[in-house]
Scaffold this motif. Structure first.
Motif, mmCIF file in Angstrom:
data_model
loop_
_atom_site.group_PDB
_atom_site.id
_atom_site.type_symbol
_atom_site.label_atom_id
_atom_site.label_comp_id
_atom_site.label_asym_id
_atom_site.label_seq_id
_atom_site.Cartn_x
_atom_site.Cartn_y
_atom_site.Cartn_z
ATOM 1 N N VAL A 97 4.468 -0.770 -5.616
ATOM 2 C CA VAL A 97 4.940 -2.110 -5.749
ATOM 3 C C VAL A 97 4.074 -3.178 -5.270
ATOM 4 N N LEU A 98 3.360 -2.705 -3.895
ATOM 5 C CA LEU A 98 2.609 -3.761 -3.491
ATOM 6 C C LEU A 98 1.039 -3.178 -3.152
ATOM 7 N N LEU A 99 1.105 -1.735 -2.911
ATOM 8 C CA LEU A 99 -0.148 -1.130 -2.641
ATOM 9 C C LEU A 99 -0.198 -0.012 -3.249
ATOM 10 N N GLY A 100 -1.594 0.655 -3.303
ATOM 11 C CA GLY A 100 -1.765 1.773 -3.504
ATOM 12 C C GLY A 100 -1.898 2.812 -2.204
ATOM 13 N N ALA A 101 -2.395 3.765 -2.637
ATOM 14 C CA ALA A 101 -2.941 4.825 -1.443
ATOM 15 C C ALA A 101 -3.879 4.805 -1.288
ATOM 16 N N ASN B 40 6.629 -4.434 2.587
ATOM 17 C CA ASN B 40 7.515 -3.175 2.211
ATOM 18 C C ASN B 40 7.088 -1.874 3.227
ATOM 19 N N GLY B 41 6.965 -2.222 4.411
ATOM 20 C CA GLY B 41 6.893 -1.123 5.231
ATOM 21 C C GLY B 41 5.301 -0.506 5.607
ATOM 22 N N ASN B 42 4.508 -1.210 4.935
ATOM 23 C CA ASN B 42 2.911 -0.973 5.004
ATOM 24 C C ASN B 42 2.442 -2.094 5.727
ATOM 25 N N VAL B 43 2.070 -1.892 7.308
ATOM 26 C CA VAL B 43 1.552 -2.973 8.048
ATOM 27 C C VAL B 43 0.244 -2.847 8.071
ATOM 28 N N PHE B 44 -0.219 -4.185 8.178
ATOM 29 C CA PHE B 44 -1.756 -4.549 8.254
ATOM 30 C C PHE B 44 -2.180 -5.407 9.043
ATOM 31 N N ASN B 45 -2.981 -5.398 10.106
ATOM 32 C CA ASN B 45 -3.623 -6.533 10.816
ATOM 33 C C ASN B 45 -5.377 -5.968 10.916
ATOM 34 N N PHE B 46 -5.768 -6.895 10.099
ATOM 35 C CA PHE B 46 -7.365 -6.504 9.899
ATOM 36 C C PHE B 46 -7.981 -6.751 11.294
ATOM 37 N N ASP B 47 -7.658 -8.066 12.043
ATOM 38 C CA ASP B 47 -8.299 -8.259 13.374
ATOM 39 C C ASP B 47 -8.149 -7.252 14.139
ATOM 40 N N ILE C 38 7.006 5.106 6.081
ATOM 41 C CA ILE C 38 6.829 3.721 5.377
ATOM 42 C C ILE C 38 7.820 3.779 4.272
ATOM 43 N N THR C 39 8.529 2.275 4.291
ATOM 44 C CA THR C 39 9.503 2.353 3.275
ATOM 45 C C THR C 39 9.235 2.400 1.888
ATOM 46 N N GLN C 40 8.094 1.842 1.590
ATOM 47 C CA GLN C 40 7.853 2.241 0.276
ATOM 48 C C GLN C 40 7.706 3.285 -0.567
ATOM 49 N N PHE C 41 7.476 4.425 0.493
ATOM 50 C CA PHE C 41 7.091 5.773 0.148
ATOM 51 C C PHE C 41 8.087 6.797 0.463
ATOM 52 N N THR D 152 14.551 11.288 -7.484
ATOM 53 C CA THR D 152 13.544 11.291 -8.552
ATOM 54 C C THR D 152 12.498 9.712 -8.657
ATOM 55 N N ALA D 153 11.425 10.153 -8.821
ATOM 56 C CA ALA D 153 10.425 8.780 -8.824
ATOM 57 C C ALA D 153 10.984 7.754 -9.745
ATOM 58 N N GLY D 154 10.951 6.616 -9.192
ATOM 59 C CA GLY D 154 11.469 5.645 -9.985
ATOM 60 C C GLY D 154 12.997 5.130 -9.755
ATOM 61 N N SER D 155 13.548 6.211 -8.968
ATOM 62 C CA SER D 155 15.015 5.593 -8.590
ATOM 63 C C SER D 155 14.991 4.732 -7.803
ATOM 64 N N PRO D 156 15.988 3.938 -7.288
ATOM 65 C CA PRO D 156 15.937 2.871 -6.181
ATOM 66 C C PRO D 156 15.635 3.421 -4.750
ATOM 67 N N ASN D 157 15.841 4.709 -4.604
ATOM 68 C CA ASN D 157 15.588 5.145 -2.966
ATOM 69 C C ASN D 157 14.184 5.896 -3.256
ATOM 70 N N CYS D 158 13.468 6.118 -4.181
ATOM 71 C CA CYS D 158 12.425 6.847 -4.306
ATOM 72 C C CYS D 158 11.331 6.048 -5.420
ATOM 73 N N THR D 159 11.147 4.795 -5.240
ATOM 74 C CA THR D 159 10.185 4.047 -6.189
ATOM 75 C C THR D 159 9.056 4.701 -6.572
ATOM 76 N N ASP D 160 8.086 5.187 -5.688
ATOM 77 C CA ASP D 160 6.813 5.534 -5.769
ATOM 78 C C ASP D 160 6.680 7.129 -5.694
#
Length: 579
Positions: A6-10, A94-101, A355-358, A365-373
């Motif tokens: 949805v927003l990121l890859g691995a 979506n649960g993936n947290v980033f802070n570059f600094d 992580i929420t997204q994963f 099953t992949a693609g279902s609302p609770n297992c999108t990725d």
């Protein structure tokens, strides 16, 4: 397997924290490109979120000064006008947290690989790509399109000002069906990104063109056709704008059909054939290659279980960490075999379940609302002592930036360390008889070779005379809970990093057991528990080095204890020492 990101890859990686020089000259290998590591070495990177990298620092690097620090780190961002980007403030996507600094401050001098997300969320409208190109379509005409382009310039300027070696993965996994990129829009946008890098003088930023190298075709009409021999050529934006060739390596031939893809049918029989094709393409175009994303998807290092990646149907590995170890063995074997062109490798050290997204609960099953990725598991190396110790030894290999030791030296259960002698044909007798104890009380140097037969006391073992053993004698007939004890092992004021030993086993090379080293008696604290495999013959030997922990300096008793799941003999021990 269905995957949607949805927003990121691995993507993650681990190596050594030093400021990497920007080298544009041709190294020993016949590739050229921006940000090549010096002296023909391989840059190892770690990722992929700020919490992942903070945990790696606190739980591994800060407690073990000998563990090679990452030469680079991996993070993700985007240029969407209505989304946070994580550059100067914490961003939760979506649960993936980033802070570059924050991450750059925790890894001073490390290179930075950046996954630049350019897909729609949701949909397949290719709005970010069309905006970058400067099209005047109704949905991006005017201020919105200008904001995309300004955000791109802001990102490049930020990366330029880090003064780090930057690897910008433009629209990473461009050919993944889950990203839904239009081939022509993607190639045009890639060229514009490179033009802006040059226009803004960001000479520390290298572009990475990363294929998903995915073993299942999508819609051939849109060129998601990995089985097509001309697949890469169809997506290539040109030698003049691509600095590095990238690829994802989540599956290896020994693993992906047994567990990861047991619930699905790939269109490519061997993922490795796709990786090979990427390296062949890189060689043909004189470009360095990077494993941009890698992780043993579907496995859990902490729980020692595995699942299909498109259905969470976890099955136990029965405590056998080597079944995950075979993934790592193939991964590092591949890197070591292709250092002429493969000059960077990134590993994802993440607990995906946090992580929420994963997230993907059992049975989903992949693609279902609770297992999108789909199902990803937990790939953190610090969550399993055997995996962490062998991972450390792989990174100590001098082929990697900051590696200082010769060769791989790790043993993932697949026997990466070759035998030290040619095997004779005879086996020892199968029925053990009682043997007297050895008796060598006194002061033993922990860092010199300790012959196995010099034990002070034992249970269940027997000395074996053979010309292939050091000194002509070894100790065999180890069954479950059999042990050897050595008193007065003197470490002086020094804490050891590893225990090294030589053993043989008549068991098949796919049959596992464990040799535990204890401080004190056989029930004392475990300081190392290397998982071993049979060597196929009692006269075929392996030398193993394995990480030790919780062992105080000074003089103590060391006890070696076999742990076996059946009643048959497991190994002969020749000698051991600490390093």
């Amino acid at each position: 397997m269905f995957r949607t990101r949805v927003l990121l890859g691995a993507g993650l990686a681990i190596a050594a924290a030093v400021t990497l020089p920007i080298i544009n000259a041709l190294p020993a290998a016949a590739v050229a490109g921006r940000n090549l590591p010096a002296n023909g070495k391989v840059l190892f990177l770690a990722g992929q979120t700020t919490p992942d990298l903070t945990a790696l620092k606190q739980q591994v690097l800060d407690v073990d000064a000998s563990f090679p620090r990452p030469g680079g780190v991996t993070l993700y961002t985007n240029i969407s006008p209505n989304a946070c980007n994580g550059l100067t403030a914490t961003c939760n996507l979506n649960g993936n947290v980033f802070n570059f600094d924050q991450t750059l401050s925790e890894y001073p001098g490390a290179a930075l690989a950046v996954g630049l997300y350019l897909a729609d969320n949701p949909g397949c409208n290719n709005q970010p790509l069309r905006a970058i190109i400067g099209r005047q379509d109704a949905d991006i005409a005017g201020a919105l399109g200008q904001q995309y382009r300004q955000n791109l310039d802001n990102l490049i300027t930020y990366l330029k000002n880090t003064n780090r070696a930057i690897y910008l993965r433009v629209g990473y996994e461009f050919d993944g069906p889950w990203n839904c990129y239009n081939t022509d829009f993607y190639k045009q946008a890639f060229r514009v990104v490179k033009q802006r890098i040059d226009a803004l003088g960001a000479t520390n930023v290298a572009t990475v063109w990363q294929s998903a190298t995915y073993p299942k075709d999508g819609d051939a009409q849109y060129k998601f056709d990995f089985s097509n021999p001309s697949h890469l050529t169809d997506w290539y934006p040109g030698d003049d704008v691509v600095d590095w060739i990238g690829m994802s390596t989540f599956y290896w031939d020994a693993n992906f059909r047994q567990y990861q893809w047991a619930c699905d049918t790939p269109t490519t029989a061997s993922p490795k054939s796709l990786y090979d094709r990427s390296l062949t393409f890189a060689r043909a175009h004189n470009k360095p290659a990077m494993i941009s994303e890698s992780t043993p998807q579907g496995y859990r290092t902490a729980n020692l279980d595995a699942s299909c990646t498109n259905v969470n149907n976890r099955v136990s590995l029965n405590g056998d960490w080597t079944k995950i170890g075979s993934w790592y063995d193939q991964y590092f074997s591949y890197v070591n075999a292709n250092t002429d062109v493969l000059r960077a490798a990134a590993y994802i050290n993440s607990n995906w379940e946090a992580i929420t997204q994963f997230a993907c609960p059992p049975g989903a099953t992949a693609g279902s609302p609770n297992c999108t990725d789909g199902y990803w598991g937990n790939s953190r190396v610090q969550d399993n002592a055997n995996i962490k110790a062998n991972f450390k030894r792989e990174l100590q290999n001098s082929v990697f930036v900051n590696g200082t030791l010769s060769g791989r030296g790790a043993n993932w259960g697949g026997g990466t360390v070759p035998p030290t002698s040619n095997p004779p044909t005879s086996n020892p007798p199968t029925s053990p008889t009682p043997s007297p104890t050895g008796g060598n009380p006194g002061n033993r140097n922990a860092f010199a070779t300790i012959e196995a037969e010099s034990y002070d006391s034992q249970s269940g073992t027997q000395k074996v005379s053979t010309s292939t053993a050091s000194g002509g004698v070894e100790v065999g007939y180890f069954g479950n809970n059999d042990w050897l004890q050595y008193n007065g092992v003197n470490f002086g004021g020094r804490n050891p990093n590893m225990v090294t030993f030589r053993y043989s086993s008549g068991r098949p090379t796919n049959q596992a057991f464990t040799l535990e080293f204890h401080a004190g008696s056989a029930t004392g604290p475990v300081i190392a528990a290397p998982g071993l495999l049979g060597t196929g013959d009692w006269r075929t030997y392996k030398e193993i080095s394995f990480n030790v922990s919780n062992l105080p300096a000074g003089t103590t008793t060391i006890t070696a204890v076999a742990k076996v799941s059946d009643s048959a003999d497991a190994l002969d021990l020749d000698w051991f020492k600490f390093v």
